[in-house]
Design a protein around this motif. Sequence first.
Motif, short mmCIF file in Angstrom:
data_model
loop_
_atom_site.label_atom_id
_atom_site.label_comp_id
_atom_site.label_asym_id
_atom_site.label_seq_id
_atom_site.Cartn_x
_atom_site.Cartn_y
_atom_site.Cartn_z
N ARG A 34 -1.18 9.60 5.62
CA ARG A 34 -1.95 8.83 6.60
C ARG A 34 -2.52 7.56 5.97
O ARG A 34 -2.39 6.47 6.52
CB ARG A 34 -3.09 9.68 7.15
N TRP A 35 -3.16 7.65 4.85
CA TRP A 35 -3.87 6.49 4.30
C TRP A 35 -2.99 5.56 3.49
O TRP A 35 -3.28 4.38 3.40
CB TRP A 35 -5.11 6.90 3.53
N ILE A 36 -1.91 6.05 2.89
CA ILE A 36 -1.04 5.17 2.08
C ILE A 36 -0.37 4.10 2.95
O ILE A 36 -0.42 2.92 2.60
CB ILE A 36 -0.04 5.98 1.25
N PRO A 37 0.26 4.45 4.08
CA PRO A 37 0.87 3.37 4.90
C PRO A 37 -0.17 2.40 5.47
O PRO A 37 0.08 1.21 5.57
CB PRO A 37 1.58 4.11 6.03
N VAL A 38 -1.34 2.92 5.83
CA VAL A 38 -2.38 2.04 6.38
C VAL A 38 -2.87 1.08 5.31
O VAL A 38 -2.98 -0.13 5.54
CB VAL A 38 -3.54 2.88 6.96
N LEU A 39 -3.15 1.59 4.12
CA LEU A 39 -3.62 0.74 3.03
C LEU A 39 -2.56 -0.29 2.64
O LEU A 39 -2.87 -1.47 2.44
CB LEU A 39 -3.99 1.60 1.82
N ALA A 40 -1.31 0.14 2.53
CA ALA A 40 -0.23 -0.79 2.18
C ALA A 40 -0.07 -1.88 3.23
O ALA A 40 0.10 -3.06 2.89
CB ALA A 40 1.08 -0.03 1.99
N PHE A 41 -0.16 -1.50 4.50
CA PHE A 41 -0.01 -2.51 5.55
C PHE A 41 -1.17 -3.49 5.55
O PHE A 41 -0.97 -4.71 5.62
CB PHE A 41 0.11 -1.86 6.93
N VAL A 42 -2.40 -2.99 5.48
CA VAL A 42 -3.57 -3.87 5.52
C VAL A 42 -3.56 -4.82 4.33
O VAL A 42 -3.92 -5.99 4.45
CB VAL A 42 -4.88 -3.06 5.60
N CYS A 43 -3.11 -4.34 3.17
CA CYS A 43 -3.13 -5.18 1.96
C CYS A 43 -1.96 -6.15 1.86
O CYS A 43 -2.07 -7.17 1.20
CB CYS A 43 -3.15 -4.30 0.71
N LEU A 44 -0.83 -5.84 2.49
CA LEU A 44 0.36 -6.69 2.32
C LEU A 44 1.01 -7.16 3.62
O LEU A 44 1.59 -8.24 3.66
CB LEU A 44 1.42 -5.94 1.51
N ARG A 63 8.68 -15.83 -6.39
CA ARG A 63 8.67 -14.62 -5.55
C ARG A 63 7.45 -13.77 -5.88
O ARG A 63 6.79 -13.24 -4.99
CB ARG A 63 9.95 -13.83 -5.74
N LEU A 64 7.16 -13.63 -7.17
CA LEU A 64 5.98 -12.87 -7.59
C LEU A 64 4.71 -13.54 -7.09
O LEU A 64 3.78 -12.87 -6.63
CB LEU A 64 5.96 -12.72 -9.11
N GLU A 65 4.67 -14.85 -7.15
CA GLU A 65 3.50 -15.58 -6.64
C GLU A 65 3.36 -15.41 -5.14
O GLU A 65 2.24 -15.33 -4.63
CB GLU A 65 3.60 -17.06 -6.99
N ALA A 66 4.47 -15.35 -4.42
CA ALA A 66 4.41 -15.16 -2.97
C ALA A 66 3.82 -13.79 -2.63
O ALA A 66 2.99 -13.67 -1.72
CB ALA A 66 5.79 -15.31 -2.35
N VAL A 67 4.21 -12.76 -3.37
CA VAL A 67 3.64 -11.43 -3.15
C VAL A 67 2.17 -11.42 -3.54
O VAL A 67 1.33 -10.83 -2.85
CB VAL A 67 4.45 -10.36 -3.92
N ALA A 68 1.84 -12.10 -4.65
CA ALA A 68 0.45 -12.18 -5.07
C ALA A 68 -0.40 -12.95 -4.05
O ALA A 68 -1.57 -12.65 -3.87
CB ALA A 68 0.35 -12.83 -6.44
N LEU A 69 0.17 -13.93 -3.40
CA LEU A 69 -0.54 -14.67 -2.37
C LEU A 69 -0.65 -13.87 -1.08
O LEU A 69 -1.62 -14.02 -0.32
CB LEU A 69 0.17 -16.01 -2.10
N ALA A 70 0.30 -12.99 -0.82
CA ALA A 70 0.29 -12.19 0.40
C ALA A 70 -0.91 -11.24 0.45
O ALA A 70 -1.47 -11.01 1.52
CB ALA A 70 1.59 -11.41 0.54
N THR A 71 -1.32 -10.72 -0.69
CA THR A 71 -2.43 -9.76 -0.71
C THR A 71 -3.75 -10.40 -0.30
O THR A 71 -4.39 -9.92 0.64
CB THR A 71 -2.53 -9.08 -2.08
N PRO A 72 -4.21 -11.48 -0.94
CA PRO A 72 -5.48 -12.05 -0.47
C PRO A 72 -5.38 -12.64 0.94
O PRO A 72 -6.35 -12.62 1.69
CB PRO A 72 -5.81 -13.13 -1.49
N LEU A 73 -4.21 -13.11 1.31
CA LEU A 73 -4.02 -13.61 2.66
C LEU A 73 -4.17 -12.48 3.67
O LEU A 73 -4.85 -12.61 4.69
CB LEU A 73 -2.65 -14.28 2.78
N SER A 74 -3.55 -11.33 3.39
CA SER A 74 -3.66 -10.17 4.27
C SER A 74 -5.09 -9.67 4.35
O SER A 74 -5.59 -9.34 5.44
CB SER A 74 -2.76 -9.03 3.78
N LEU A 75 -5.77 -9.59 3.21
CA LEU A 75 -7.15 -9.11 3.21
C LEU A 75 -8.08 -10.08 3.93
O LEU A 75 -9.04 -9.66 4.59
CB LEU A 75 -7.61 -8.85 1.78
#
Length: 134
Positions: A34-44, A63-75
């Motif tokens: 339950r919480w792993i998919p929710v946490l992964a979605f909210v963070c990424l 590509r790594l920078e894009a993923v790193a940027l996706a996290t603070p953008l999602s949050l």
Amino acid sequence: MPVPLDRPWIRAGLAASGWLALAATALPGGAPLRWIPVLAFVCLGPGLALLHPQPRALRPGARLEAVALATPLSLSLAALAATALFLAEAFSATAFLVALAAFATVAAALSGVPLPAATRGAAGRPKSLSRSGR
């Protein structure tokens, strides 16, 4: 790997990720499924939906920078959604995930937000510098 524009299944996966996270909330409380998919979605999820696909292929470091940027953008988007729901006195986990899932679905249907110029040249020296030994 960069996401070419001709691969709609990547966009569909990004669009469906929020709805899958919402469906996972129907599982018993405290279960990791339950919480792993929710946490992964909210963070990424929302950030990746905004940033991908890129019109041009990114270098490996970018590509790594894009993923790193996706996290603070999602949050940041999650904080905005939660704040708006609290101000409207309508906050619940379901309403929060529906708002983020709807945003990710719309964002996945559009082309990716262009990354800053600095990330387009990341992790790669110009060939003229790499040959000179600097």
